[in-house]
Design a protein around this motif. Structure first.
Motif, mmCIF file in Angstrom:
data_model
loop_
_atom_site.group_PDB
_atom_site.id
_atom_site.type_symbol
_atom_site.label_atom_id
_atom_site.label_comp_id
_atom_site.label_asym_id
_atom_site.label_seq_id
_atom_site.Cartn_x
_atom_site.Cartn_y
_atom_site.Cartn_z
ATOM 1 N N UNK A 12 0.838 -1.195 0.000
ATOM 2 C CA UNK A 12 0.000 0.000 0.000
ATOM 3 C C UNK A 12 0.875 1.248 0.000
ATOM 4 N N UNK A 13 0.447 2.281 -0.687
ATOM 5 C CA UNK A 13 1.163 3.552 -0.727
ATOM 6 C C UNK A 13 0.197 4.655 -0.362
ATOM 7 N N UNK A 14 0.735 5.858 -0.214
ATOM 8 C CA UNK A 14 -0.143 6.989 0.087
ATOM 9 C C UNK A 14 -1.103 7.230 -1.072
ATOM 10 N N UNK A 15 -0.649 6.936 -2.314
ATOM 11 C CA UNK A 15 -1.550 7.085 -3.454
ATOM 12 C C UNK A 15 -2.684 6.063 -3.363
ATOM 13 N N UNK A 16 -2.351 4.828 -2.932
ATOM 14 C CA UNK A 16 -3.378 3.803 -2.775
ATOM 15 C C UNK A 16 -4.380 4.222 -1.718
ATOM 16 N N UNK A 17 -3.878 4.783 -0.632
ATOM 17 C CA UNK A 17 -4.769 5.231 0.425
ATOM 18 C C UNK A 17 -5.651 6.389 -0.041
ATOM 19 N N UNK A 18 -5.196 7.140 -1.006
ATOM 20 C CA UNK A 18 -6.016 8.194 -1.596
ATOM 21 C C UNK A 18 -6.366 9.298 -0.612
ATOM 22 N N UNK A 19 -5.428 9.722 0.218
ATOM 23 C CA UNK A 19 -5.749 10.719 1.233
ATOM 24 C C UNK A 19 -6.045 12.073 0.597
ATOM 25 N N UNK A 20 -7.083 12.734 1.119
ATOM 26 C CA UNK A 20 -7.418 14.082 0.636
ATOM 27 C C UNK A 20 -6.888 15.143 1.585
ATOM 28 N N UNK A 21 -6.510 14.753 2.799
ATOM 29 C CA UNK A 21 -5.860 15.695 3.700
ATOM 30 C C UNK A 21 -4.919 14.892 4.572
ATOM 31 N N UNK A 22 -4.118 15.591 5.366
ATOM 32 C CA UNK A 22 -3.043 14.931 6.097
ATOM 33 C C UNK A 22 -3.548 14.020 7.195
ATOM 34 N N UNK A 23 -4.678 14.338 7.804
ATOM 35 C CA UNK A 23 -5.144 13.545 8.946
ATOM 36 C C UNK A 23 -6.672 13.514 8.977
ATOM 37 N N UNK A 24 -7.285 12.768 8.083
ATOM 38 C CA UNK A 24 -8.747 12.792 7.983
ATOM 39 C C UNK A 24 -9.419 11.983 9.076
ATOM 40 N N UNK A 25 -10.712 12.242 9.284
ATOM 41 C CA UNK A 25 -11.535 11.365 10.099
ATOM 42 C C UNK A 25 -11.727 10.059 9.332
ATOM 43 N N UNK A 26 -11.573 8.908 10.010
ATOM 44 C CA UNK A 26 -11.661 7.636 9.304
ATOM 45 C C UNK A 26 -12.625 6.639 9.956
ATOM 46 N N UNK A 27 -13.006 6.887 11.229
ATOM 47 C CA UNK A 27 -13.829 5.905 11.929
ATOM 48 C C UNK A 27 -14.785 6.622 12.874
ATOM 49 N N UNK A 28 -16.042 6.138 12.907
ATOM 50 C CA UNK A 28 -17.042 6.702 13.809
ATOM 51 C C UNK A 28 -17.751 5.579 14.546
ATOM 52 N N UNK A 29 -18.124 5.861 15.784
ATOM 53 C CA UNK A 29 -18.864 4.906 16.609
ATOM 54 C C UNK A 29 -19.701 5.705 17.597
ATOM 55 N N UNK A 30 -21.018 5.535 17.494
ATOM 56 C CA UNK A 30 -21.939 6.319 18.311
ATOM 57 C C UNK A 30 -21.627 7.800 18.137
ATOM 58 N N UNK A 31 -21.295 8.544 19.194
ATOM 59 C CA UNK A 31 -21.050 9.986 19.022
ATOM 60 C C UNK A 31 -19.564 10.323 18.975
ATOM 61 N N UNK A 33 -15.745 10.177 16.948
ATOM 62 C CA UNK A 33 -15.022 9.999 15.696
ATOM 63 C C UNK A 33 -13.525 9.923 15.974
ATOM 64 N N UNK A 34 -12.823 9.217 15.107
ATOM 65 C CA UNK A 34 -11.380 9.013 15.254
ATOM 66 C C UNK A 34 -10.680 9.469 13.977
ATOM 67 N N UNK A 35 -9.641 10.256 14.154
ATOM 68 C CA UNK A 35 -8.787 10.601 13.025
ATOM 69 C C UNK A 35 -7.786 9.471 12.785
ATOM 70 N N UNK A 36 -7.185 9.482 11.595
ATOM 71 C CA UNK A 36 -6.213 8.445 11.264
ATOM 72 C C UNK A 36 -5.063 8.430 12.274
ATOM 73 N N UNK A 37 -4.595 9.596 12.661
ATOM 74 C CA UNK A 37 -3.480 9.650 13.616
ATOM 75 C C UNK A 37 -3.883 9.085 14.973
ATOM 76 N N UNK A 38 -5.141 9.304 15.389
ATOM 77 C CA UNK A 38 -5.595 8.789 16.678
ATOM 78 C C UNK A 38 -5.665 7.272 16.659
ATOM 79 N N UNK A 39 -6.184 6.704 15.577
ATOM 80 C CA UNK A 39 -6.196 5.246 15.459
ATOM 81 C C UNK A 39 -4.773 4.692 15.499
ATOM 82 N N UNK A 40 -3.847 5.389 14.845
ATOM 83 C CA UNK A 40 -2.455 4.948 14.852
ATOM 84 C C UNK A 40 -1.854 4.970 16.239
#
Length: 493
Positions: A12-31, A33-40
């Motif tokens: 996988x590469x950054x192009x494969x990931x297709x990021x539109x910004x440096x640290x997007x929201x990627x996961x939500x649960x109930x109320x 949300x988690x950014x990519x950096x937070x999941x990391x």
């Protein structure tokens, strides 16, 4: 956070990931949300915790969890350590979990189910996970190392563990992302269990593609429809129960579903009348696909103009053929036989090992499904060669349910078979002879509850018929097809 966060996926590469910004929201649960950096950071924190508990490269870790963000974090952390994940359904009862643990022999356990904690030391997912900047690097795993073990019942009635390597499962993820044309703009919600191959595949694929994902604790049709509208969901996985709930929803037209690119029907045969009713009321069209625990992605229809009478063509990297049920010879187009497949995304094998060889025919995986390929390569599934019952995408072995029913003091003999069901694809039905029918009928609800107390809810019979005898061959094999013809329901598949 880099592509290494999902180490089961190669290249996988950054192009494969297709990021539109440096640290997007990627996961939500109930109320939340988690950014990519937070999941990391949370993944790195759990890597350190599991490392202190002795999880190392090559080990197996049991993961028995409800659908929640910590499941995703645990999955990633276990893979980061080079260990394999053993996925155990949170709906399983003690006997089923004990069998799974004895079969796979995991050295560690993570989850949120008290039952697993009773059977072996378990890191509970309710314990706080400390986010860290970056966990130390760990030894690289080989592409052939096991990544995940999921369970699929066999004809013996006992669940088999399906082994997927990092390379094989990673290829399945790439095939799924390509077939569904998933990218960074896509948003999906998951209500199917993460311990099932379909739920796992969707979770990993959406995040690997750089998309956004909402997890739900359980299925609720009003919540699902409301979140399509509020979250701007672009791809909705609507397996049979979800599709039926949508078609019968009294105020479906009141929800704005215009963000959807399509609805996706998998796991069970399409009920055309239900799918067409949803499209008529919402304007959203369907895409059909076909997979198995052993080979996660077999076919997918075109995103534009998909037909409901087939499950599409083989995805790139998968080969299909149809062979005679009698001779095993390959058949011509439009001839009906057993569907077989080959792909590098296929399972590495079963546990127990002895179950692997019978699943293959000259190097081709035997799906157990019966159907035909047309001259254009489109596959239509018409029946199953095996006697497995498929309920909401879960496989139920008749022998497993029969063994439980035989344990009831009033049951003299029984046979279990599948019947068509509009909501679930198939339902479990049992034919029973009583030890002493003169004393009066046994309560049907009581027998159903007897099974429900010992097996998962999807294995519980929806109906029981009392018969004077079970038709059998001289060998003792129950003639389930005869029972299905006598007592089954009609189908419009």
């Amino acid at each position: 956070m880099t592509s290494a966060s999902f180490p089961a996926i190669e290249g996988a590469s950054q192009e494969t990931l297709g990021r539109r910004d440096a640290d997007p929201w990627v996961l939500a649960f109930e109320d939340r949300q988690y950014r990519r950096s937070e999941l990391g950071a949370l993944t790195d924190g759990l890597v350190e915790t599991l490392d202190r508990r002795g999880v190392t490269h090559g080990q197996r870790v049991a993961l028995m969890s409800s659908n929640r963000p910590e499941f995703v974090i645990a999955l990633r952390a276990i893979w980061r350590l080079g260990a394999a994940v053993v996925l155990i359904s949170p709906s399983w009862k003690r006997g089923e979990v004990e069998h799974a643990l004895a079969l796979t022999r995991p050295e560690h356990a993570v989850g949120d189910q008290p039952l697993l904690a009773e059977l072996m030391p378990m890191l509970h997912l309710d314990e706080p996970i400390a986010a860290v900047a970056q966990a130390p690097s760990r030894p690289a795993r080989a592409p052939g190392d096991d990544a995940v073990l999921v369970f699929s019942s066999g004809t013996t009635g006992m669940p088999k563990a399906v082994r997927h390597s990092h390379a094989g499962f990673g290829l399945a993820v790439q095939q799924w992302a390509s077939a569904l044309q998933l990218g960074a703009r896509d948003r999906m919600q998951i209500v199917t269990p993460p311990s099932h191959i379909l739920g796992l595949l969707n979770i990993v694929t959406v995040l690997q593609a750089g998309g956004w994902l909402r997890l739900h604790r359980r299925f609720d049709i009003d919540q699902l429809l409301a979140h399509i509208e509020s979250d701007g969901i672009t791809v909705e996985m609507a397996v049979a129960p979800i599709a039926l709930a949508m078609a019968s929803h009294p105020t479906l037209e009141n929800f704005d579903l215009s963000s959807l690119r399509y609805l996706l029907w998998c796991a069970t045969p399409v009920t055309v009348s239900v799918a067409e009713a949803v499209t008529r009321r919402t304007g959203v069209t369907w895409v059909t696909a076909y997979g198995a625990s052993e080979l996660p992605v077999l076919t997918c229809n075109e995103i534009a103009g998909a037909r409901l009478d087939n499950v599409g063509r083989a995805v790139p990297g998968v080969s299909l053929r149809v062979v005679s049920l009698e001779t095993g010879q390959e058949l011509a187009p439009d001839e009906v036989g057993e569907i077989e497949a080959q792909s590098n995304s296929m399972m590495a094998g079963y546990l127990p090992d002895s179950a692997t060889a019978p699943a293959f025919h000259d190097g081709w995986y035997r799906t157990g499904d019966v159907g035909h390929l047309d001259t254009g390569g489109y596959l239509r599934i018409t029946d199953r060669a095996k006697e497995m019952i498929k309920v909401r995408g879960f496989q139920v072995a008749p022998a497993e349910v029969e063994a439980v029913l035989h344990g009831h003091p009033a049951v003299a003999d029984c046979a279990v078979f599948g019947v068509p069901d509009e909501a679930d694809g198939e339902a479990v039905m049992a034919a029973i002879t009583l030890r002493d029918p003169v004393r009066g009928p046994v309560d049907e609800a009581g027998l159903i509850a007897w099974v429900g107390e010992r097996l998962s809810s999807y294995k519980r019979p929806s109906e029981i018929v009392f018969v004077p005898e079970i038709p059998r061959l001289p060998s003792g094999k129950a003639l389930r097809r005869v029972l299905k013809e006598r007592h089954g329901r009609s189908s419009d598949y």
